[in-house]
Design a protein around this motif. Structure first.
Motif, PDB file in Angstrom:
ATOM      1  N   VAL A 124      45.552  41.140  40.199  1.00 30.52           N
ATOM      2  CA  VAL A 124      45.035  41.570  38.902  1.00 30.52           C
ATOM      3  C   VAL A 124      43.514  41.637  38.977  1.00 30.52           C
ATOM      4  CG1 VAL A 124      44.832  41.028  36.447  1.00 30.52           C
ATOM      5  CG2 VAL A 124      46.974  40.551  37.664  1.00 30.52           C
ATOM      6  N   ILE A 125      42.978  42.780  38.588  1.00 31.56           N
ATOM      7  CA  ILE A 125      41.526  42.950  38.512  1.00 31.56           C
ATOM      8  C   ILE A 125      41.142  42.904  37.039  1.00 31.56           C
ATOM      9  CG2 ILE A 125      39.574  44.451  39.040  1.00 31.56           C
ATOM     10  CD1 ILE A 125      41.462  45.766  41.170  1.00 31.56           C
ATOM     11  N   ALA A 126      40.416  41.879  36.648  1.00 35.29           N
ATOM     12  CA  ALA A 126      40.041  41.697  35.248  1.00 35.29           C
ATOM     13  C   ALA A 126      38.669  42.314  34.979  1.00 35.29           C
ATOM     14  CB  ALA A 126      40.032  40.215  34.898  1.00 35.29           C
ATOM     15  N   VAL A 127      38.575  43.060  33.883  1.00 34.24           N
ATOM     16  CA  VAL A 127      37.317  43.690  33.494  1.00 34.24           C
ATOM     17  C   VAL A 127      36.941  43.209  32.094  1.00 34.24           C
ATOM     18  CG1 VAL A 127      36.048  45.848  33.244  1.00 34.24           C
ATOM     19  CG2 VAL A 127      38.050  45.753  34.766  1.00 34.24           C
ATOM     20  N   PRO A 128      35.926  42.357  31.967  1.00 32.09           N
ATOM     21  CA  PRO A 128      35.469  41.971  30.634  1.00 32.09           C
ATOM     22  C   PRO A 128      34.694  43.125  30.002  1.00 32.09           C
ATOM     23  CG  PRO A 128      34.050  41.000  32.302  1.00 32.09           C
ATOM     24  CD  PRO A 128      35.145  41.723  33.041  1.00 32.09           C
ATOM     25  N   THR A 129      34.862  43.316  28.703  1.00 31.18           N
ATOM     26  CA  THR A 129      34.110  44.369  28.025  1.00 31.18           C
ATOM     27  C   THR A 129      33.171  43.757  26.989  1.00 31.18           C
ATOM     28  OG1 THR A 129      35.687  44.758  26.215  1.00 31.18           O
ATOM     29  CG2 THR A 129      36.085  45.933  28.289  1.00 31.18           C
ATOM     30  N   SER A 130      32.203  44.550  26.577  1.00 31.56           N
ATOM     31  CA  SER A 130      31.207  44.076  25.616  1.00 31.56           C
ATOM     32  C   SER A 130      31.685  44.223  24.178  1.00 31.56           C
ATOM     33  CB  SER A 130      29.886  44.838  25.816  1.00 31.56           C
ATOM     34  OG  SER A 130      30.106  46.245  25.835  1.00 31.56           O
ATOM     35  N   VAL A 131      33.003  44.325  23.992  1.00 35.24           N
ATOM     36  CA  VAL A 131      33.609  44.449  22.664  1.00 35.24           C
ATOM     37  C   VAL A 131      33.723  43.064  22.022  1.00 35.24           C
ATOM     38  CG1 VAL A 131      35.740  45.028  21.447  1.00 35.24           C
ATOM     39  CG2 VAL A 131      34.881  46.538  23.258  1.00 35.24           C
ATOM     40  N   LEU A 162      33.206  34.840  31.260  1.00 29.80           N
ATOM     41  CA  LEU A 162      33.375  33.432  31.619  1.00 29.80           C
ATOM     42  C   LEU A 162      34.824  32.996  31.487  1.00 29.80           C
ATOM     43  CD1 LEU A 162      30.166  31.893  29.976  1.00 29.80           C
ATOM     44  CD2 LEU A 162      30.555  32.481  32.382  1.00 29.80           C
ATOM     45  N   SER A 163      35.499  33.502  30.466  1.00 33.12           N
ATOM     46  CA  SER A 163      36.917  33.179  30.281  1.00 33.12           C
ATOM     47  C   SER A 163      37.744  33.680  31.465  1.00 33.12           C
ATOM     48  CB  SER A 163      37.420  33.806  28.985  1.00 33.12           C
ATOM     49  OG  SER A 163      38.817  33.621  28.841  1.00 33.12           O
ATOM     50  N   MET A 164      37.486  34.909  31.895  1.00 34.98           N
ATOM     51  CA  MET A 164      38.237  35.483  33.020  1.00 34.98           C
ATOM     52  C   MET A 164      37.928  34.758  34.324  1.00 34.98           C
ATOM     53  SD  MET A 164      37.923  39.518  32.036  1.00 34.98           S
ATOM     54  CE  MET A 164      38.944  40.253  30.753  1.00 34.98           C
ATOM     55  N   LEU A 165      36.656  34.396  34.521  1.00 33.85           N
ATOM     56  CA  LEU A 165      36.283  33.647  35.720  1.00 33.85           C
ATOM     57  C   LEU A 165      36.915  32.258  35.733  1.00 33.85           C
ATOM     58  CD1 LEU A 165      32.476  34.542  35.991  1.00 33.85           C
ATOM     59  CD2 LEU A 165      34.276  35.193  37.597  1.00 33.85           C
ATOM     60  N   SER A 166      37.186  31.732  34.553  1.00 32.94           N
ATOM     61  CA  SER A 166      37.765  30.386  34.432  1.00 32.94           C
ATOM     62  C   SER A 166      39.287  30.404  34.340  1.00 32.94           C
ATOM     63  CB  SER A 166      37.204  29.682  33.179  1.00 32.94           C
ATOM     64  OG  SER A 166      35.792  29.630  33.217  1.00 32.94           O
ATOM     65  N   SER A 167      39.893  31.568  34.522  1.00 33.19           N
ATOM     66  CA  SER A 167      41.338  31.708  34.349  1.00 33.19           C
ATOM     67  C   SER A 167      42.113  30.746  35.243  1.00 33.19           C
ATOM     68  CB  SER A 167      41.765  33.143  34.664  1.00 33.19           C
ATOM     69  OG  SER A 167      43.168  33.264  34.627  1.00 33.19           O
ATOM     70  N   CYS A 168      43.171  30.163  34.674  1.00 35.32           N
ATOM     71  CA  CYS A 168      44.040  29.282  35.452  1.00 35.32           C
ATOM     72  C   CYS A 168      45.101  30.062  36.217  1.00 35.32           C
ATOM     73  CB  CYS A 168      44.704  28.252  34.535  1.00 35.32           C
ATOM     74  SG  CYS A 168      45.794  28.991  33.290  1.00 35.32           S
ATOM     75  N   ALA A 169      45.215  31.356  35.959  1.00 32.89           N
ATOM     76  CA  ALA A 169      46.215  32.175  36.640  1.00 32.89           C
ATOM     77  C   ALA A 169      45.717  32.537  38.036  1.00 32.89           C
ATOM     78  CB  ALA A 169      46.484  33.448  35.833  1.00 32.89           C
ATOM     79  N   ALA A 170      46.584  32.369  39.029  1.00 32.61           N
ATOM     80  CA  ALA A 170      46.213  32.694  40.407  1.00 32.61           C
ATOM     81  C   ALA A 170      46.293  34.203  40.628  1.00 32.61           C
ATOM     82  CB  ALA A 170      47.155  31.980  41.384  1.00 32.61           C
ATOM     83  N   GLY A 171      45.440  34.699  41.518  1.00 32.06           N
ATOM     84  CA  GLY A 171      45.497  36.116  41.869  1.00 32.06           C
ATOM     85  C   GLY A 171      44.728  37.026  40.943  1.00 32.06           C
ATOM     86  N   VAL A 172      43.825  36.466  40.131  1.00 32.29           N
ATOM     87  CA  VAL A 172      42.993  37.261  39.223  1.00 32.29           C
ATOM     88  C   VAL A 172      41.569  37.301  39.758  1.00 32.29           C
ATOM     89  CG1 VAL A 172      42.045  37.469  36.894  1.00 32.29           C
ATOM     90  CG2 VAL A 172      44.392  36.671  37.216  1.00 32.29           C
ATOM     91  N   SER A 173      41.051  38.500  39.997  1.00 25.78           N
ATOM     92  CA  SER A 173      39.651  38.656  40.375  1.00 25.78           C
ATOM     93  C   SER A 173      38.918  39.325  39.217  1.00 25.78           C
ATOM     94  CB  SER A 173      39.504  39.485  41.653  1.00 25.78           C
ATOM     95  OG  SER A 173      39.952  40.815  41.441  1.00 25.78           O
TER      96      SER A 173
END
Length: 255
Positions: free
Chosen positions: A203-210, A223-234
């Protein structure tokens, strides 16, 4: 310049069709072209399978046109200028009639031959793009257009955020079987963890400025996405749909 281009150049010199000076000049341009205001990387296609992409924001319309013309002359591949304005597009279109504009993606592009090494366009090699909300669509559109120009089959699911998680549950099977997923979300960015917990692929996560004030123009989602507890998320940078599209394409090409 691709390997085939170099071979054709050498054959032309061998057959006497061009001089050694012309051959040397063409090969020197294969590395990069110094345009004064930009050093255009003409060897990127040979290294990465796709010509250099233009970041149009902050450039004049004359600069965007000049770079695209340089790339068009040196490559048979598709061309892309991201974060482009309608004014820039209108100026480019007047000189390059083949250029098109994607309003949602805010991008100028020229669709050409499918890139060498592009993955098969089947369900097993499909990139799935999911957004949390409708406001995230411009970033998703940039990711979609990028991935498509790189030769990928792309499917989109819009407005499937955690505020109404039953909307996401309706697509659980697609999420579980997707080869690679681009997850795009603003506000608190929680969707990336949910998708990461369901998906079998990367999974490639993209934070938006929304988002409202405490969303901090995308920093909270980042920061939330970087702190995700789910494995395999960049995670890529805020609003970086282009970067997500490129990375997803590279993953999709892997055997």
């Amino acid at each position: 310049m691709t390997k085939n281009d170099i071979l054709r150049l050498l054959e032309a010199y061998k057959d006497g069709g061009i001089t050694k000076e012309d051959a040397a000049e063409s090969l020197s341009k294969a590395a990069f072209e110094d345009m004064g205001f930009a050093n255009v990387d003409h060897s990127r296609e040979a290294r990465q399978g796709f010509p250099e992409v233009v970041y149009a924001a902050g450039k004049t319309k004359e600069q965007v046109l000049a770079i695209l013309q340089s790339l068009a002359a040196a490559s048979d591949g598709s061309l892309l200028a991201t974060r482009a304005s309608r004014e820039q597009y209108d100026f480019v279109k007047a000189e390059m009639p083949e250029a098109e504009y994607d309003e949602e993606a805010r991008a100028i592009y020229v669709r050409r031959a499918k890139p060498v090494g592009a993955p098969p366009e089947d369900e097993a090699h499909e990139i799935l793009i999911i957004t949390a909300g409708t406001s995230d669509i411009p970033v998703a559109a940039e990711a979609r257009l990028t991935a498509e120009l790189y030769g990928n089959r792309v499917k989109t699911l819009y407005d499937c955020g955690v505020a109404g998680i039953h909307r996401l549950a309706a697509h659980e099977d697609e999420i579980r079987h997707a080869r690679v997923i681009i997850c795009i979300a603003g506000m608190e960015g929680a969707l990336a963890s949910v998708i990461g917990g369901l998906a079998s692929g990367p999974v490639i996560a993209v934070p938006t400025s929304v988002g409202y004030g405490a969303a901090l123009h995308g920093v909270t989602a980042l920061l939330s996405m970087l702190s995700s507890c789910a494995a395999g998320v960049s995670v890529v940078n805020i609003d970086n749909g282009f970067g997500a599209g490129v990375l997803a394409s590279k993953i999709n090409r892997l055997n």
